[in-house]
Design a protein around this motif. Sequence first.
Motif, PDB file in Angstrom:
ATOM      1  N   GLU A  48      52.362   1.330 -43.913  1.00 25.15           N
ATOM      2  CA  GLU A  48      52.742   2.678 -43.403  1.00 25.15           C
ATOM      3  C   GLU A  48      51.362   3.197 -42.524  1.00 25.15           C
ATOM      4  O   GLU A  48      51.199   3.595 -41.387  1.00 25.15           O
ATOM      5  CB  GLU A  48      53.665   3.536 -43.863  1.00 25.15           C
ATOM      6  CG  GLU A  48      54.148   4.630 -43.077  1.00 25.15           C
ATOM      7  CD  GLU A  48      54.811   4.389 -41.764  1.00 25.15           C
ATOM      8  OE1 GLU A  48      55.392   3.273 -41.770  1.00 25.15           O
ATOM      9  OE2 GLU A  48      54.721   5.202 -40.991  1.00 25.15           O
ATOM     10  N   LEU A  49      50.554   3.370 -43.685  1.00 22.47           N
ATOM     11  CA  LEU A  49      49.536   4.393 -43.071  1.00 22.47           C
ATOM     12  C   LEU A  49      48.564   3.249 -42.051  1.00 22.47           C
ATOM     13  O   LEU A  49      48.048   3.765 -41.420  1.00 22.47           O
ATOM     14  CB  LEU A  49      48.589   4.486 -44.130  1.00 22.47           C
ATOM     15  CG  LEU A  49      49.168   5.465 -45.629  1.00 22.47           C
ATOM     16  CD1 LEU A  49      48.217   5.733 -46.403  1.00 22.47           C
ATOM     17  CD2 LEU A  49      49.904   6.712 -44.892  1.00 22.47           C
ATOM     18  N   GLN A  50      48.402   1.892 -42.411  1.00 19.38           N
ATOM     19  CA  GLN A  50      47.756   1.325 -41.309  1.00 19.38           C
ATOM     20  C   GLN A  50      48.433   1.288 -39.795  1.00 19.38           C
ATOM     21  O   GLN A  50      47.624   1.453 -38.864  1.00 19.38           O
ATOM     22  CB  GLN A  50      47.832  -0.273 -41.807  1.00 19.38           C
ATOM     23  CG  GLN A  50      47.015  -1.209 -40.795  1.00 19.38           C
ATOM     24  CD  GLN A  50      47.086  -2.672 -41.243  1.00 19.38           C
ATOM     25  OE1 GLN A  50      47.938  -2.875 -42.351  1.00 19.38           O
ATOM     26  NE2 GLN A  50      46.395  -3.492 -40.700  1.00 19.38           N
ATOM     27  N   HIS A  51      49.664   1.253 -39.907  1.00 22.57           N
ATOM     28  CA  HIS A  51      50.503   1.400 -38.895  1.00 22.57           C
ATOM     29  C   HIS A  51      50.393   2.817 -38.009  1.00 22.57           C
ATOM     30  O   HIS A  51      50.369   2.922 -36.895  1.00 22.57           O
ATOM     31  CB  HIS A  51      51.973   1.434 -39.107  1.00 22.57           C
ATOM     32  CG  HIS A  51      52.914   1.250 -38.034  1.00 22.57           C
ATOM     33  ND1 HIS A  51      52.951   0.334 -36.938  1.00 22.57           N
ATOM     34  CD2 HIS A  51      54.051   2.058 -37.460  1.00 22.57           C
ATOM     35  CE1 HIS A  51      53.705   0.682 -36.040  1.00 22.57           C
ATOM     36  NE2 HIS A  51      54.386   1.721 -36.189  1.00 22.57           N
TER      37      HIS A  51
ATOM     38  N   GLY B  98      41.542   9.673 -34.337  1.00 17.35           N
ATOM     39  CA  GLY B  98      42.138  11.224 -34.277  1.00 17.35           C
ATOM     40  C   GLY B  98      42.962  11.448 -35.080  1.00 17.35           C
ATOM     41  O   GLY B  98      43.499  12.589 -35.296  1.00 17.35           O
ATOM     42  N   THR B  99      43.639  10.382 -35.826  1.00 19.30           N
ATOM     43  CA  THR B  99      44.568  10.778 -37.093  1.00 19.30           C
ATOM     44  C   THR B  99      43.942  11.577 -37.947  1.00 19.30           C
ATOM     45  O   THR B  99      42.868  11.152 -38.663  1.00 19.30           O
ATOM     46  CB  THR B  99      45.142   9.608 -37.529  1.00 19.30           C
ATOM     47  OG1 THR B  99      45.569   8.661 -36.733  1.00 19.30           O
ATOM     48  CG2 THR B  99      46.152   9.902 -38.795  1.00 19.30           C
ATOM     49  N   PRO B 100      44.326  12.818 -38.401  1.00 18.22           N
ATOM     50  CA  PRO B 100      43.948  13.463 -39.527  1.00 18.22           C
ATOM     51  C   PRO B 100      44.143  12.688 -41.028  1.00 18.22           C
ATOM     52  O   PRO B 100      45.240  12.527 -41.153  1.00 18.22           O
ATOM     53  CB  PRO B 100      44.718  14.775 -39.538  1.00 18.22           C
ATOM     54  CG  PRO B 100      45.355  14.869 -38.504  1.00 18.22           C
ATOM     55  CD  PRO B 100      45.525  13.305 -37.805  1.00 18.22           C
ATOM     56  N   THR B 101      42.920  12.670 -41.783  1.00 21.08           N
ATOM     57  CA  THR B 101      43.373  11.827 -42.888  1.00 21.08           C
ATOM     58  C   THR B 101      44.026  12.546 -43.871  1.00 21.08           C
ATOM     59  O   THR B 101      44.901  11.825 -44.700  1.00 21.08           O
ATOM     60  CB  THR B 101      41.932  11.538 -43.765  1.00 21.08           C
ATOM     61  OG1 THR B 101      41.340  12.924 -43.938  1.00 21.08           O
ATOM     62  CG2 THR B 101      40.928  10.847 -42.849  1.00 21.08           C
ATOM     63  N   ALA B 102      44.546  13.875 -43.910  1.00 24.29           N
ATOM     64  CA  ALA B 102      45.226  14.747 -44.711  1.00 24.29           C
ATOM     65  C   ALA B 102      46.748  14.148 -44.437  1.00 24.29           C
ATOM     66  O   ALA B 102      47.602  14.102 -45.257  1.00 24.29           O
ATOM     67  CB  ALA B 102      45.165  16.275 -44.370  1.00 24.29           C
ATOM     68  N   SER B 103      46.949  13.865 -43.067  1.00 33.36           N
ATOM     69  CA  SER B 103      48.327  13.286 -42.762  1.00 33.36           C
ATOM     70  C   SER B 103      48.737  12.190 -43.336  1.00 33.36           C
ATOM     71  O   SER B 103      49.770  11.891 -43.785  1.00 33.36           O
ATOM     72  CB  SER B 103      48.705  13.546 -41.293  1.00 33.36           C
ATOM     73  OG  SER B 103      47.889  12.368 -40.465  1.00 33.36           O
ATOM     74  N   MET B 104      47.854  11.329 -43.516  1.00 34.49           N
ATOM     75  CA  MET B 104      47.673  10.065 -43.999  1.00 34.49           C
ATOM     76  C   MET B 104      48.153  10.167 -45.604  1.00 34.49           C
ATOM     77  O   MET B 104      49.275   9.628 -46.094  1.00 34.49           O
ATOM     78  CB  MET B 104      46.470   9.202 -43.780  1.00 34.49           C
ATOM     79  CG  MET B 104      46.422   8.712 -42.601  1.00 34.49           C
ATOM     80  SD  MET B 104      44.659   8.023 -42.229  1.00 34.49           S
ATOM     81  CE  MET B 104      45.083   6.173 -42.815  1.00 34.49           C
ATOM     82  N   TYR B 105      47.465  11.198 -46.260  1.00 32.96           N
ATOM     83  CA  TYR B 105      47.764  11.484 -47.926  1.00 32.96           C
ATOM     84  C   TYR B 105      49.068  11.780 -47.987  1.00 32.96           C
ATOM     85  O   TYR B 105      49.702  11.585 -48.745  1.00 32.96           O
ATOM     86  CB  TYR B 105      46.538  12.563 -48.119  1.00 32.96           C
ATOM     87  CG  TYR B 105      47.013  12.872 -49.723  1.00 32.96           C
ATOM     88  CD1 TYR B 105      46.454  12.108 -50.634  1.00 32.96           C
ATOM     89  CD2 TYR B 105      47.768  14.191 -49.865  1.00 32.96           C
ATOM     90  CE1 TYR B 105      46.815  12.767 -52.085  1.00 32.96           C
ATOM     91  CE2 TYR B 105      48.034  14.444 -51.112  1.00 32.96           C
ATOM     92  CZ  TYR B 105      47.446  13.684 -52.062  1.00 32.96           C
ATOM     93  OH  TYR B 105      47.858  14.138 -53.430  1.00 32.96           O
TER      94      TYR B 105
ATOM     95  N   GLY C 235      43.070   0.845 -33.725  1.00 28.89           N
ATOM     96  CA  GLY C 235      43.835   1.171 -35.099  1.00 28.89           C
ATOM     97  C   GLY C 235      43.087   0.622 -36.164  1.00 28.89           C
ATOM     98  O   GLY C 235      41.732   0.200 -36.188  1.00 28.89           O
ATOM     99  N   LEU C 236      43.706   0.380 -37.308  1.00 29.28           N
ATOM    100  CA  LEU C 236      43.242  -0.121 -38.474  1.00 29.28           C
ATOM    101  C   LEU C 236      43.299  -1.603 -38.675  1.00 29.28           C
ATOM    102  O   LEU C 236      44.123  -2.129 -38.618  1.00 29.28           O
ATOM    103  CB  LEU C 236      43.864   0.574 -39.972  1.00 29.28           C
ATOM    104  CG  LEU C 236      43.160   1.745 -40.337  1.00 29.28           C
ATOM    105  CD1 LEU C 236      43.177   2.773 -39.392  1.00 29.28           C
ATOM    106  CD2 LEU C 236      44.188   2.191 -41.697  1.00 29.28           C
ATOM    107  N   ASP C 237      41.907  -2.319 -38.837  1.00 31.36           N
ATOM    108  CA  ASP C 237      41.877  -3.507 -39.018  1.00 31.36           C
ATOM    109  C   ASP C 237      41.506  -3.844 -40.472  1.00 31.36           C
ATOM    110  O   ASP C 237      40.492  -3.626 -40.980  1.00 31.36           O
ATOM    111  CB  ASP C 237      40.582  -4.095 -38.108  1.00 31.36           C
ATOM    112  CG  ASP C 237      40.545  -5.652 -38.081  1.00 31.36           C
ATOM    113  OD1 ASP C 237      41.620  -6.234 -38.703  1.00 31.36           O
ATOM    114  OD2 ASP C 237      39.327  -6.002 -37.740  1.00 31.36           O
ATOM    115  N   VAL C 238      42.571  -4.501 -41.042  1.00 36.51           N
ATOM    116  CA  VAL C 238      42.189  -4.896 -42.546  1.00 36.51           C
ATOM    117  C   VAL C 238      41.152  -5.926 -42.661  1.00 36.51           C
ATOM    118  O   VAL C 238      41.465  -7.145 -41.933  1.00 36.51           O
ATOM    119  CB  VAL C 238      43.661  -5.194 -43.302  1.00 36.51           C
ATOM    120  CG1 VAL C 238      44.296  -6.200 -42.749  1.00 36.51           C
ATOM    121  CG2 VAL C 238      43.405  -5.305 -44.861  1.00 36.51           C
TER     122      VAL C 238
END
Lengths: 389, 389
Positions: free
Chosen positions: B279-282, B287-294, B374-377
């Motif tokens: 979900e976080l990767q998605h 620009g995404t605030p990391t606090a929102s990922m937490y 986005g996020l590339d694992v």
Amino acid sequence: MYPEDFKEEKELRKSKIVEALNGADAILLSDNANLFYTSGRVFSGYTYIDASGNEIYFVRRPVGLKGDEVEYIRKPEQIPAILDKRGLSMPKSLALELDHISYNDVVRLKNVFADSEIVNGSAVMRRVRSQKTELEISMLRESAIHHREVYSRIEKVYRQGMTDIELQIEIERQLRLAGNLGQFRISGQSMEIFMGNLLCGDNADAPTPYDFAMGGAGLDPSLPVGSNGTQIKPGMSVMVDMCGNFTGYMTDMTRCFYVGSLSDLARKAHNTSIAICHELQHMAKPGTPTASMYEKAVAMAEEAGLTDYFMGHAQKAGFVGHGVGIEVNELPVLAPKSRDVLAVGNVIAIEPKFVIPSVGAVGIENTYVVTEDGLDVITDAPEDLKELY
Amino acid sequence: MYPEDFKEEKELRKSKIVEALNGADAILLSDNANLFYTSGRVFSGYTYIDASGNEIYFVRRPVGLKGDEVEYIRKPEQIPAILDKRGLSMPKSLALELDHISYNDVVRLKNVFADSEIVNGSAVMRRVRSQKTELEISMLRESAIHHREVYSRIEKVYRQGMTDIELQIEIERQLRLAGNLGQFRISGQSMEIFMGNLLCGDNADAPTPYDFAMGGAGLDPSLPVGSNGTQIKPGMSVMVDMCGNFTGYMTDMTRCFYVGSLSDLARKAHNTSIAICHELQHMAKPGTPTASMYEKAVAMAEEAGLTDYFMGHAQKAGFVGHGVGIEVNELPVLAPKSRDVLAVGNVIAIEPKFVIPSVGAVGIENTYVVTEDGLDVITDAPEDLKELY
């Protein structure tokens, strides 16, 4: 907090620190080595000791520590209120680890202790920790037992065709299986090494950024020390100087091996190293200036015609020995400008080594306890060159 | 000095630092991580970069470094004369690593640069290093390849009846044989760990002093983290979170195993960890605030009824992810109070983990590169629980 059987020891260490405060009213410690020394364990926070012998552990983590001395805090700004609650006055002068903790950490603590004169506690702790207690010496002796035992297995793990790093990895495994904690604690920020050093061939002469006795190019420019993948070939020496941290206290021990045959020059240098160790052990007693031990080693290397190779070739180390304990670079230092004088309770490593171009490094290193009778070697094991096959 | 193919890269990194100087006239670096970043290797000394783009390496050791930028010094007091010789004026304001180097080192440098205003360069370098260059990302990708490959061998090195530390030692050996440098670089002085963490059973819930995501009592109070000698038994999970430093750049990767059978609660928690990572990767992009990922991770754990176990049980970690690179605790941080915002070139580890009492720790950790898409694992490998037998 500390183990039950650490109670008396804790009082002893505290009294040594109080005695060494040198006019300061208190000391506040946060370096892991000093936290371990004062409390018997590493935690996140501070040990506070004042000149009257009050001791408080201000703990951020871990949760769950018990004991009268434990006070949980989130930040150092909470310390003054806790001192006040305990009826302790703020120190007029406070010793901090000015050589060890960051500038901004000190600035923050200066604000917390705004009316205190700040003095250097790093020197206090270096001096206190240089004279080990009986318990510390027993922990060093225990490390030495395992260290020696693993070294006795080196010939068994060697296989023909190995590279230096392959042999090192098998020794690392043997050390770990014997209970080695792995961590190689070095005071200060600039020296790094992974579990010690194994050198063979020309790689022994590669200069490093670090203030270790021996070099090696390493596997990567991010850690340019030690094994570099050299294949161990006939005519090369293999110097093993791996970490002896089995108890939180590190012994230092070096032994040398070779494959095929070894040049007369290398054999002579190795025997000179043994002779230097024996001579220094013989001459040293409480009161001996460590600089004189360094000078003696240099003179013996010169007498043997080995000056060019002594303590490195392309780059030389400026010492032949050093204190060991929680960290590998403790006092006293056996160096030309050292003013250190041996004292009962010092534990020192002596490592007169030689780098012979295209052969490798030769020589030995032992760890000794300074007793009233002189130097007691705790890494006693055969010192001669051993063949790997 | 630096490798020939590092020339362009060196210019790129320099320009990033110059751009980030934020009004300072120059920056003087001596932390090993920053020396490696600026020069492509670790040395003893300082990297000096001024706002006009002049770069000098002031080198104490090793001997023999070449290059126009190299100036050998014995002590920092020689720096002003060398700047003068090169026609460079003393900086009106100078950035130093105030969060990293010792108080006394800063005091000494303040005397050398007596007329300069001193500002904090630690923040400058943290910010610069948080956005990796293409070369850095390729070095992280290379670490990830080896990291994944070694993890694929974990089932093969397991033997019934092993303790946690015995299994860890075999994984350490596999990592080292695959080229792992061993060194686990952590910014700051207080966190220590040896090559990573392997946790099983109740030991996973032992709180540590360190700000890592997971705990463990460790083998000794001098290093109270990780394996403690627990025998791996049926019903236990085994979490492997070992060091991925193969290139000077560290990937972070966790996978979980179990013996016999595993409780439904533990399985559910593990699957929730996978779901959170996905979900976080998605949701994440530049620009995404990391606090929102937490916050998203916390909400998903809560929704699954797993709040009590999330990011620890007896003691909880206050983050679910962090930047990685030369050190394991870089920016950005995925924590509630973080103001970090994802940017292209960030490389982050996401590690939503759970501690299940009497079972152990479960969950996964992957390392991701933040790209425009986005996020590339980069630690892509099977994420499901694997049985050890």
